[in-house]
Design an enzyme around this catalytic site. Structure first.
Site, mmCIF file in Angstrom:
data_model
loop_
_atom_site.group_PDB
_atom_site.id
_atom_site.type_symbol
_atom_site.label_atom_id
_atom_site.label_comp_id
_atom_site.label_asym_id
_atom_site.label_seq_id
_atom_site.Cartn_x
_atom_site.Cartn_y
_atom_site.Cartn_z
ATOM 1 N N ASP A 1 7.971 8.985 53.059
ATOM 2 C CA ASP A 1 8.131 7.506 53.446
ATOM 3 C C ASP A 1 7.490 6.732 52.512
ATOM 4 O O ASP A 1 6.911 7.172 51.645
ATOM 5 C CB ASP A 1 7.178 7.334 54.679
ATOM 6 C CG ASP A 1 7.867 7.946 55.996
ATOM 7 O OD1 ASP A 1 8.954 8.680 55.661
ATOM 8 O OD2 ASP A 1 7.372 7.611 57.087
ATOM 9 N N HIS B 1 4.427 11.179 52.210
ATOM 10 C CA HIS B 1 4.608 9.821 51.806
ATOM 11 C C HIS B 1 4.600 9.831 50.053
ATOM 12 O O HIS B 1 4.124 10.844 49.347
ATOM 13 C CB HIS B 1 3.332 8.834 51.786
ATOM 14 C CG HIS B 1 3.604 8.599 53.308
ATOM 15 N ND1 HIS B 1 2.994 9.424 54.191
ATOM 16 C CD2 HIS B 1 3.731 7.519 54.048
ATOM 17 C CE1 HIS B 1 2.966 8.893 55.451
ATOM 18 N NE2 HIS B 1 3.419 7.757 55.268
#
Length: 206
Positions: free
Chosen positions: A36, A180
């Site tokens: 992400d 992430h």
């Protein structure tokens, strides 16, 4: 300190995807890596690692961060998938129906304009969504992808090895793993991938 009780995400909501579908001809264990909050500075290193380890992943991007100089072509050429993470990473549950629709629409339009590829998948920031989010995604032809295992990497800058620990302790067949585009994630990613492989898993996409 990261809360280990938040690692596994469980929901009965059929409107979101938290695990891979089992293919009829598949007999092995599978997981999917997702990243992400990009595209950011860590992206080239992440792509180098994925290429070396022969692993595919799905990237959920904030469209405000995407421009032509980002290595989006490489992402697609190397077999990865780009999804939407909204335009500016708001908590969608705090927005009204029209505001949510615009966030999803403008993000999808920008990613598609730059990459020339249809955006089929969407992940809500902070994992927060409601019925308006589901309606907006459906209107735009996108599926909402959550996760089964949250690595908590965003909380573990000073303890990156715990990212591996949290994922390994909770590995399960068909799990979608939340990561992430962060410096600490890059540090542990090669070892994390090797451990997942050693546990008998292969990396797949939706």
């Amino acid at each position: 300190m990261a809360d280990k009780t938040c690692v596994v995400y469980d929901t009965a909501d059929d409107n979101v995807i938290t695990e891979l579908k089992r293919e009829e001809d598949s007999t092995g264990k599978q997981v999917m890596l997702t990243f992400d909050d990009g595209p950011g500075k860590a992206l080239p290193e992440i792509l180098d690692i994925l290429k070396k380890e022969n692993a595919e992943a799905m990237f959920f991007w904030q469209s405000r961060l995407l421009h032509q100089k980002r290595p989006w072509k490489r992402v697609l050429e190397e077999g990865h998938v780009i999804g939407s993470h909204t335009r500016g990473h708001p908590n969608l549950a705090a927005l009204n129906e029209e505001e949510q629709f615009r966030e999803l629409l403008y993000s999808k339009m920008k990613i598609e304009k730059i990459t020339g590829q249809a955006v089929k998948y969407f992940r809500p920031p902070f994992g927060q969504y409601n019925e308006h989010t589901i309606t907006a995604a459906n209107r735009l032809g996108m599926e909402i992808v959550m996760w089964k295992i949250a690595s908590l990497d965003w909380e573990l800058k000073e303890e990156p090895l715990k990212i591996i620990e949290y994922v390994q302790e909770n590995l399960q067949d068909r799990a979608i793993i939340l990561l992430h585009e962060l410096e600490q994630t890059v540090k542990i990613l090669p070892e994390l991938i090797r451990i997942i492989k050693a546990e008998g898993y292969e990396f797949c996409l939706l």
